[in-house]
Write a protein that holds these residues in place. Structure first.
Motif, short mmCIF file in Angstrom:
data_model
loop_
_atom_site.label_atom_id
_atom_site.label_comp_id
_atom_site.label_asym_id
_atom_site.label_seq_id
_atom_site.Cartn_x
_atom_site.Cartn_y
_atom_site.Cartn_z
N MET A 291 0.71 -1.05 0.05
CA MET A 291 0.15 0.02 0.05
C MET A 291 0.89 1.26 0.07
N ARG A 292 1.05 1.72 -1.15
CA ARG A 292 1.98 2.98 -1.35
C ARG A 292 1.27 4.35 -1.10
N THR A 293 -0.21 4.27 -1.03
CA THR A 293 -0.96 5.45 -0.51
C THR A 293 -1.84 5.17 0.44
N PRO A 294 -1.72 5.53 1.62
CA PRO A 294 -2.65 5.37 2.60
C PRO A 294 -4.22 5.40 2.24
N ILE A 295 -4.95 4.49 2.60
CA ILE A 295 -6.37 4.34 2.25
C ILE A 295 -7.01 4.64 3.58
N LEU A 296 -7.90 5.89 3.99
CA LEU A 296 -8.62 6.07 5.07
C LEU A 296 -10.02 5.92 5.01
N LEU A 297 -10.72 5.50 5.91
CA LEU A 297 -12.15 5.55 6.26
C LEU A 297 -12.50 6.84 6.66
N LEU A 298 -13.59 7.31 5.94
CA LEU A 298 -14.13 8.60 6.12
C LEU A 298 -15.41 8.51 7.00
N SER A 299 -15.46 9.26 7.98
CA SER A 299 -16.68 9.41 8.93
C SER A 299 -17.05 8.14 9.21
N ILE A 300 -16.30 7.18 10.02
CA ILE A 300 -16.66 5.98 10.42
C ILE A 300 -17.93 6.01 11.33
N GLY A 301 -18.78 5.02 10.95
CA GLY A 301 -19.88 5.10 11.67
C GLY A 301 -20.45 3.70 12.15
N PHE A 302 -19.70 2.68 12.68
CA PHE A 302 -20.08 1.36 13.15
C PHE A 302 -21.07 1.49 13.99
N ALA B 78 -24.49 4.79 20.70
CA ALA B 78 -24.27 3.36 20.75
C ALA B 78 -23.00 2.85 20.02
N ASN B 79 -22.36 3.67 19.57
CA ASN B 79 -21.04 3.13 18.77
C ASN B 79 -19.82 3.43 19.81
N PRO B 80 -19.10 2.40 20.14
CA PRO B 80 -17.89 2.35 21.15
C PRO B 80 -16.82 3.28 20.61
N PHE C 60 -9.83 -1.37 4.57
CA PHE C 60 -10.46 -0.52 5.48
C PHE C 60 -11.37 0.54 5.02
N GLY C 61 -10.92 1.03 3.82
CA GLY C 61 -11.55 2.20 3.38
C GLY C 61 -13.05 1.78 2.58
N GLY C 62 -13.33 0.53 2.76
CA GLY C 62 -14.41 -0.22 2.11
C GLY C 62 -15.26 -0.95 2.89
N ILE C 63 -15.16 -0.62 4.12
CA ILE C 63 -15.95 -1.11 5.30
C ILE C 63 -17.41 -1.13 4.91
N GLY C 64 -18.27 -0.03 4.48
CA GLY C 64 -19.50 0.01 4.36
C GLY C 64 -20.04 -0.67 3.01
N THR C 65 -18.98 -1.23 2.23
CA THR C 65 -19.45 -1.47 0.86
C THR C 65 -18.98 -2.92 0.37
N ILE C 66 -18.04 -3.57 1.04
CA ILE C 66 -17.41 -4.79 0.77
C ILE C 66 -18.36 -5.92 1.30
N TRP D 294 -18.80 -7.53 10.04
CA TRP D 294 -17.62 -8.43 10.78
C TRP D 294 -16.75 -7.60 11.56
N VAL D 295 -16.63 -6.19 11.15
CA VAL D 295 -15.83 -5.21 11.92
C VAL D 295 -16.45 -5.08 13.02
N ASN D 296 -17.92 -4.77 13.02
CA ASN D 296 -18.42 -4.36 14.20
C ASN D 296 -18.43 -5.45 15.35
N GLN D 297 -18.50 -6.55 14.88
CA GLN D 297 -18.38 -7.76 15.94
C GLN D 297 -16.93 -7.86 16.52
N TRP D 298 -15.91 -7.50 15.57
CA TRP D 298 -14.54 -7.29 16.16
C TRP D 298 -14.56 -6.32 17.21
#
Length: 346
Positions: A2-13, A120-122, A313-319, A330-334
């Motif tokens: 990963m040469r370019t960091p990919i960040l998740l915008l406005s995380i909302g688990f 409700a989101n830790p 990481f950047g595709g949590i809401g779509t993958i 899956w991430v929410n369970q983690w």
């Protein structure tokens, strides 16, 4: 890696629970620079006694909140390098010959935020620590090398492990009462959080710590492994006596040393970036072997999707994974430690 960091915008688990607390102020005698940064603003904190690849100071980004003392810690990725060619001709690792600045941080990390209204989101109550990548050594080196192409020589500080030790000391001083640590890294950063996980658990022995390796499979490298170890003076986790020969054993050792920590891997089974760095024609067999062995421990789980892409990481809401399991769930369970958290694979 990963040469370019990919960040998740406005995380909302979504989740249940969440920390209380009041955002403890840093100890006046804190090791290293003060992390008493403005609230809810990503702020660059350079550490004068650390080094990026070119010898200028490394540092971290801090986005504090007073809602709790809990921490979300993210190690950035960006490749790796181990000689003149990989560092300066192919430029296989980001920021290796640059001075990292506040402006650099803002281009990478300003979108890494939590919605504090999602009570409700830790994670909504957690302060954020962003660890940039500028040492080319999977955040795990302790060496300074001079590389040459026969005409030009350049010095590289592979000091990711040395830097991490200072970062953790300052984080501990600033957030001594943290009860939850969610520690995440993508690509090279995922290897970095694994190599350095013990620094956090030693510093916060009473906190619940969870580890997420995003697109950082510990497959056995087919090329350059001995060179990595030598060029970086690679620092394996404590007790990792077999890791000099076996890269997958890093996961076994970390899992055994932290039986109560959730350790999760997200990966594509034939990740083209990892495949290239590790010298594989196909990574599929090695990926499946990792899940059969290293991610069969009670505290290790994986989310694996068929394909050649890199980082999730950047595709949590779509993958969507095998069996129509959303990565989001899956991430929410983690995050919340759901007992139903389980491996998802093709």
């Amino acid at each position: 890696m990963m040469r370019t960091p990919i960040l998740l915008l406005s995380i909302g688990f979504l989740g249940c629970g969440g920390g209380g607390g009041g955002g403890t102020q840093p100890d006046a005698e804190a090791a290293g620079p003060s992390l008493a940064t403005p609230e809810d603003v990503m702020t660059w904190v350079p550490f004068p006694d650390t080094t990026c690849g070119n010898g200028t100071p490394a540092g971290i980004g801090v986005r504090r909140t007073s809602l709790s003392d809990d921490l979300f810690i993210y190690f950035s990725g960006g490749g790796a390098c181990w000689d003149y060619d990989t560092c300066f001709v192919l430029e296989d690792s980001i920021h290796i010959d640059e001075t990292y600045t506040a402006a650099t941080l803002h281009t990478e990390a300003d979108g890494l935020v939590f919605d504090h209204t999602q009570t409700a989101n830790p994670l909504s109550k957690a302060s954020i620590i962003y660890v940039p990548y500028c040492t080319g050594d999977l955040h795990a080196g302790t060496a300074t090398q001079t590389y040459t192409d026969g005409t030009t020589s350049k010095t590289v500080h592979h000091t990711g492990s040395t830097n991490a030790t200072q970062f953790v000391a300052a984080i501990k001083a600033a957030f001594p009462n943290a009860q939850h640590l969610w520690i995440v890294g993508s690509s090279a950063g995922g290897y970095g959080v694994t190599f350095n996980f013990h620094l956090f658990t030693n510093a916060f022995p009473n906190a619940e710590a969870a580890l997420w390796q995003d697109s950082s499979p510990f497959a056995q490298p087919q090329v350059a492994y001995d060179t990595w170890k030598t060029s970086w003076n690679l620092q394996f986790p404590p007790g990792c006596t077999g890791c000099d020969a076996s890269f997958p054993e890093v996961v076994d050792v970390v899992a055994a040393a932290h039986p109560n920590a959730r350790i999760g891997l997200t990966t594509y089974d034939n990740d083209a970036t990892i495949r290239s760095y590790f010298g594989y024609a196909s990574l599929v067999a090695a990926s499946n072997s990792l899940l059969d062995m290293q991610y069969s421990h009670p505290n290790t789980k994986a989310f694996m999707v068929a394909g050649e892409s890199h980082t999730m990481f950047g595709g949590i809401g779509t993958i969507i994974g095998p069996g129509n399991v959303p990565l989001f769930g899956w991430v929410n369970q983690w995050i919340i430690g759901d007992p139903a958290w389980a491996t998802v694979r093709p």
